[in-house]
Enzyme design. Structure first.
Site, PDB file in Angstrom:
ATOM      1  N   SER A 106       0.816  -1.212   0.000  1.00 49.11           N
ATOM      2  CA  SER A 106       0.000   0.000   0.000  1.00 49.11           C
ATOM      3  C   SER A 106       0.850   1.263   0.000  1.00 49.11           C
ATOM      4  O   SER A 106       1.929   1.313   0.598  1.00 49.11           O
ATOM      5  CB  SER A 106      -0.900   0.006   1.239  1.00 49.11           C
ATOM      6  OG  SER A 106      -1.564   1.242   1.392  1.00 49.11           O
ATOM      7  N   TYR A 130      -2.396   5.599  -4.540  1.00 48.12           N
ATOM      8  CA  TYR A 130      -3.411   6.649  -4.515  1.00 48.12           C
ATOM      9  C   TYR A 130      -2.799   7.858  -5.217  1.00 48.12           C
ATOM     10  O   TYR A 130      -1.647   8.215  -4.949  1.00 48.12           O
ATOM     11  CB  TYR A 130      -3.766   7.055  -3.089  1.00 48.12           C
ATOM     12  CG  TYR A 130      -4.493   6.015  -2.292  1.00 48.12           C
ATOM     13  CD1 TYR A 130      -5.778   5.600  -2.640  1.00 48.12           C
ATOM     14  CD2 TYR A 130      -3.907   5.449  -1.159  1.00 48.12           C
ATOM     15  CE1 TYR A 130      -6.451   4.649  -1.892  1.00 48.12           C
ATOM     16  CE2 TYR A 130      -4.572   4.500  -0.404  1.00 48.12           C
ATOM     17  CZ  TYR A 130      -5.840   4.108  -0.773  1.00 48.12           C
ATOM     18  OH  TYR A 130      -6.508   3.165  -0.028  1.00 48.12           O
ATOM     19  N   THR A 156      -5.847   2.529  -7.116  1.00 50.31           N
ATOM     20  CA  THR A 156      -7.129   2.460  -6.410  1.00 50.31           C
ATOM     21  C   THR A 156      -8.016   3.596  -6.894  1.00 50.31           C
ATOM     22  O   THR A 156      -7.654   4.768  -6.799  1.00 50.31           O
ATOM     23  CB  THR A 156      -6.926   2.528  -4.887  1.00 50.31           C
ATOM     24  OG1 THR A 156      -6.246   1.337  -4.465  1.00 50.31           O
ATOM     25  CG2 THR A 156      -8.254   2.608  -4.163  1.00 50.31           C
ATOM     26  N   LYS A 219      -8.120  -0.920  -9.443  1.00 54.45           N
ATOM     27  CA  LYS A 219      -8.813  -1.548  -8.311  1.00 54.45           C
ATOM     28  C   LYS A 219     -10.011  -0.697  -7.892  1.00 54.45           C
ATOM     29  O   LYS A 219      -9.871   0.512  -7.700  1.00 54.45           O
ATOM     30  CB  LYS A 219      -7.841  -1.694  -7.129  1.00 54.45           C
ATOM     31  CG  LYS A 219      -8.438  -2.212  -5.836  1.00 54.45           C
ATOM     32  CD  LYS A 219      -7.356  -2.323  -4.767  1.00 54.45           C
ATOM     33  CE  LYS A 219      -7.898  -2.784  -3.435  1.00 54.45           C
ATOM     34  NZ  LYS A 219      -8.668  -1.726  -2.748  1.00 54.45           N
ATOM     35  N   HIS A 243     -13.496  -1.855  -1.635  1.00 54.22           N
ATOM     36  CA  HIS A 243     -12.643  -1.351  -0.551  1.00 54.22           C
ATOM     37  C   HIS A 243     -13.028  -1.994   0.791  1.00 54.22           C
ATOM     38  O   HIS A 243     -12.985  -1.347   1.838  1.00 54.22           O
ATOM     39  CB  HIS A 243     -12.745   0.175  -0.458  1.00 54.22           C
ATOM     40  CG  HIS A 243     -11.445   0.845  -0.142  1.00 54.22           C
ATOM     41  ND1 HIS A 243     -10.661   1.459  -1.104  1.00 54.22           N
ATOM     42  CD2 HIS A 243     -10.771   1.002   1.021  1.00 54.22           C
ATOM     43  CE1 HIS A 243      -9.579   1.966  -0.523  1.00 54.22           C
ATOM     44  NE2 HIS A 243      -9.620   1.695   0.767  1.00 54.22           N
TER      45      HIS A 243
END
Length: 348
Positions: A106, A130, A156, A219, A243
């Protein structure tokens, strides 16, 4: 206590993690309807097993974007692993490498990308991104990940703003002072505005493609329309995801959305799914409905909370053993034999 199934790890984590950490990991948005539906939806799917098929030799390996993994379960991107175990994402990376599967690291890791790579050299890793208002910081992250040998970039798409997670609001959730979002240190000024960029659109896929030669996986796709747009924008993979039910409550369960997405892409890109996977039989159901691989989020954190790298390996090994057994009992000796003929949706 014998750890027999994933719910045993969940019970351990609930008992021993600090309340704020447990609440953060467990949280869904609003009433948590979608979070819970992710699990319940699997229970509405029934098997149609075939008998008297030779399952004396089993092959549960598969490939994702050309890389072989030992079985079709990877580790989804989740943040702040040091809340679960002191070594954080370093332990996650080691467990994934030991089990020969994919770990999606992440943006919001409590270890740097460099630390993650050094902990488990040679492991199959993708990087989850992100896109932030500070585009230079996002660009730098992409280039760091590629230089370090990450093999995929996971964008994402479902977080222009953070969903309302009531327990986090009640707890005033913040990382403890000794923990940092390591990959973003110094990237943002302290301000009231979220660093996430809510203006991101499909056009930003082209921007990412201009920055990297890594395959791009998107995603957060839940509809036919967005799946078709993803194909049109030449992504290499789609993760059907809501999520973990942490964003828009009362959206579809991911296993339900999977069918629509798989039909829309017609084999042009690989499709994966996360959310609600708690048993090896859930993995089999997802593959029967067209997923190439599944990714687990919360169960990975429960494994870390139990015994770090060893606990996460235990979680993955249980899923692996359950998946192999479910395949055999359904009459499939290899992943290539799994298909929609194996399942039906319950009328209940």
């Amino acid at each position: 206590m014998a750890m027999v199934c994933l719910s045993d790890f969940e019970a351990y984590a609930r008992k021993y993690l600090p309340k704020a950490a447990w609440d953060y990991f467990a949280a869904g948005a609003d009433d948590c309807t979608t979070r819970d539906e992710n699990i319940l939806a699997y229970k509405r799917i029934r098997f149609q097993p075939r008998m008297l098929r030779d399952v004396s030799v089993m092959d549960i390996r598969t490939k994702i974007l050309g890389s072989e993994i030992s079985f079709p379960v990877g580790i989804a991107p989740t943040g702040f692993h040091q809340l679960a175990w002191p070594d954080g994402e370093k332990s996650t990376a080691r467990a994934a490498r030991a089990m020969n599967t994919c770990y999606i690291a992440s943006t919001y890791s409590t270890c740097t990308l460099e630390e993650i790579c050094a902990a488990a050299p040679g492991g199959l890793r993708w990087f989850q991104l992100y896109i932030h208002r500070n585009r230079a910081a996002s660009q730098q992250l992409v280039r760091r990940a590629e230089a370090l040998g990450f093999q995929g970039l996971v964008l994402t798409a479902d977080l222009p703003y953070t969903g309302k997670r009531r327990d986090d609001v009640r707890n005033g959730f913040r990382l403890p002072p000794h923990m940092k979002v390591k990959n973003l240190e110094g990237a943002f000024e302290v301000c009231k505005m979220s660093p996430l960029d809510p203006s991101v659109t499909w056009n930003d896929i082209h921007w990412l493609q201009s920055l990297t030669r890594l395959p791009i996986i998107i995603k957060g796709i839940l509809t036919r329309e967005d799946a078709e747009l993803a194909v049109r924008h030449r992504v290499q993979g789609i993760i059907v995801s809501n999520h973990g039910g942490r964003q828009l409550d009362e959206g579809p369960a991911t296993i339900d959305a999977l069918v629509e997405v798989v039909e829309a892409v017609r084999g042009r890109v690989e499709v994966y799914v996360d959310g609600g996977i708690r048993k090896g039989s859930d993995v089999l159901k997802a593959l029967a409905l067209g997923a190439k691989c599944v990714f687990i989020g919360r169960p990975a954190l429960w494994g870390l909370a139990y015994k770090g790298e060893e606990g996460l390996q235990d979680v993955l090994r249980i899923l692996q053993d359950e998946f192999r057994l479910s395949m055999a009992l359904a009459g499939c000796a290899s992943v290539s034999e799994i298909g929609q003929h194996l399942v039906r949706f319950s009328k209940l």
